[in-house]
Design a protein around this motif. Structure first.
Motif, PDB file in Angstrom:
ATOM      1  N   PRO A  71       0.830  -1.210   0.000  1.00 25.55           N
ATOM      2  CA  PRO A  71       0.000   0.000   0.000  1.00 25.55           C
ATOM      3  C   PRO A  71       0.861   1.255   0.000  1.00 25.55           C
ATOM      4  N   LYS A  72       0.419   2.259  -0.736  1.00 22.94           N
ATOM      5  CA  LYS A  72       1.192   3.489  -0.837  1.00 22.94           C
ATOM      6  C   LYS A  72       0.488   4.698  -0.222  1.00 22.94           C
ATOM      7  N   VAL A  73      -0.775   4.542   0.203  1.00 18.08           N
ATOM      8  CA  VAL A  73      -1.496   5.662   0.807  1.00 18.08           C
ATOM      9  C   VAL A  73      -0.894   5.992   2.165  1.00 18.08           C
ATOM     10  N   ARG A  74      -1.093   7.235   2.597  1.00 17.93           N
ATOM     11  CA  ARG A  74      -0.631   7.641   3.929  1.00 17.93           C
ATOM     12  C   ARG A  74      -1.663   7.282   4.998  1.00 17.93           C
ATOM     13  N   GLY A  75      -2.937   7.225   4.593  1.00 20.89           N
ATOM     14  CA  GLY A  75      -4.010   6.878   5.513  1.00 20.89           C
ATOM     15  C   GLY A  75      -5.271   6.549   4.729  1.00 20.89           C
ATOM     16  N   PHE A  76      -6.276   6.022   5.425  1.00 21.92           N
ATOM     17  CA  PHE A  76      -7.488   5.545   4.744  1.00 21.92           C
ATOM     18  C   PHE A  76      -8.703   5.933   5.588  1.00 21.92           C
ATOM     19  N   ILE A  77      -9.731   6.469   4.924  1.00 26.10           N
ATOM     20  CA  ILE A  77     -10.941   6.940   5.601  1.00 26.10           C
ATOM     21  C   ILE A  77     -12.154   6.256   4.980  1.00 26.10           C
ATOM     22  N   ILE A  78     -12.990   5.639   5.805  1.00 15.97           N
ATOM     23  CA  ILE A  78     -14.193   4.988   5.282  1.00 15.97           C
ATOM     24  C   ILE A  78     -15.376   5.239   6.212  1.00 15.97           C
ATOM     25  N   ARG A  79     -16.570   5.061   5.657  1.00 14.89           N
ATOM     26  CA  ARG A  79     -17.786   5.201   6.459  1.00 14.89           C
ATOM     27  C   ARG A  79     -18.006   3.964   7.324  1.00 14.89           C
ATOM     28  N   GLU A  80     -17.952   2.773   6.693  1.00 13.99           N
ATOM     29  CA  GLU A  80     -18.206   1.535   7.434  1.00 13.99           C
ATOM     30  C   GLU A  80     -17.293   0.430   6.917  1.00 13.99           C
ATOM     31  N   ARG A  81     -16.685  -0.305   7.831  1.00  6.77           N
ATOM     32  CA  ARG A  81     -15.803  -1.417   7.482  1.00  6.77           C
ATOM     33  C   ARG A  81     -16.541  -2.737   7.627  1.00  6.77           C
TER      34      ARG A  81
END
Length: 354
Positions: free
Chosen positions: A73-83
């Protein structure tokens, strides 16, 4: 674990953190794709960015090794509504939380991602911090002031030269953060491919008897790569040059045009693009925060594609040199396959020059 997403403008969202619990700061952007979260996580073009998914449920089919677009993974962070905590797919090898923990990525769920998207759409892309700590405003500003993405390409480019495939046409790829499926697309077209680190000099490239050069996608501002632009100014007169995303922006800069940062960019797999020659509209996958300034185009450059939503440039071609590129991602990972015919155009350009 309770945590917060704090934006550069002072607005904060509360949620639950998962993955690797460690404060992370980056540029907050949103992606409108309904699927393909693993490809998004592993796309090097997202290096330095915290990605928010507008689709509400993420993780329902898990993670598998085969769909990754880079080695991690190359993103710095991840934001989601529901996992989704119980993924259900016969190809699933990890759940989302396990995968992010394994790769040291901080994530947060329970955020109103549609509200966040509207904020970014109205105010523009901004920095953000995901944290579980109660941090004072002064310390938050230190996080933001200390963040820079100027060396992003150097972080994600290939570290050595490598060759794969045995095709009749030899394509050299300058790797600014290439997705695996771009390489595969050239291999499927019967090309031999040699991948070069981003800052390889022109005289080194010319030693390989290449039929053409391809400039890959990648993260960051194209104007942060002046040495690459200077190399391209020579290269475009030596052999055919094509590019995708960051690659086409670098082509434009080498040809004397200008680029500019977009308010919130194009990120998703549902962007309509019109081919000005045929009039055909295709649905494309996109991931970019910079664009070519139309008013800066020289008389030797023609626009080949435009974005239906906002009229921005999606493709250019030089009128006299074998040089062209597109802003969207025809390799479609994730996304539709409408536009992958552009690889035929690239290969035909190499064939014609040969």
């Amino acid at each position: 674990m309770k945590g917060r997403l704090i934006l550069e403008n002072g607005i904060a969202f509360e949620g639950n953190c998962f993955g690797k619990i460690s404060d992370t700061v980056g540029e907050v952007v949103f992606n409108t794709g309904m699927t393909g979260y693993q490809e998004i996580l592993t796309d090097p073009s997202y290096y330095g960015q915290i990605v928010s998914m507008t689709y509400p449920l993420i993780g329902n089919y898990g993670i598998n090794i085969d769909d990754s677009q880079s080695d991690s993974p190359k993103v710095r962070g991840f934001i989601i509504r529901e996992r989704c905590q119980e993924p259900n797919n016969f190809r699933c090898e990890f759940d989302l939380d396990m995968y992010l923990k394994k790769n040291n990525i901080m994530a947060i769920e329970g955020i109103d991602t549609r509200h966040l998207t509207k904020l970014i759409r109205n105010a523009g892309t901004m920095k953000g911090l995901i944290t579980t700590a109660d941090i004072e405003n002064e310390d938050i500003n230190k996080y933001f002031d200390g963040f820079s993405n100027k060396t992003a390409v150097a972080e994600v480019t290939a570290k050595k030269i490598s060759t794969i495939g045995e095709g009749s046409h030899h394509v050299g790829i300058l790797d600014f953060g290439i997705k695996n499926n771009i390489v595969n697309s050239f291999l499927y077209k019967g090309c031999k491919v040699t991948i070069f680190p981003a800052f390889t000099r022109t005289d080194e490239l010319l030693k390989y008897n290449l039929d053409g050069i391809f400039l890959s996608n990648g993260p960051g501002d194209p104007t942060d790569l002046p040495e690459v632009i200077e190399n391209l100014k020579v290269l475009i007169h030596k052999m055919p040059v094509t590019g995708i995303c960051l690659g086409v922006q670098l082509i434009a800069l080498a040809l004397g045009c200008e680029t500019t940062k977009m308010k919130f960019g194009h990120r998703g797999c549902n962007h309509p693009v019109k081919d000005l020659k045929t009039g055909k509209v295709t649905i494309t996958s996109q991931n970019h925060g910079y664009m070519i300034k139309e008013e800066s185009l020289t008389e030797d450059i023609e626009v080949t594609h435009i974005n239906i939503n906002d009229g921005t440039i999606e493709g250019i071609r030089h009128k006299h040199l074998p040089v062209m590129g597109v802003q969207y991602h025809p390799e479609a990972c994730p996304g539709p396959h409408d536009s992958n015919i552009i690889f035929d155009d690239f290969v035909n350009l190499y064939k014609g020059a040969k």
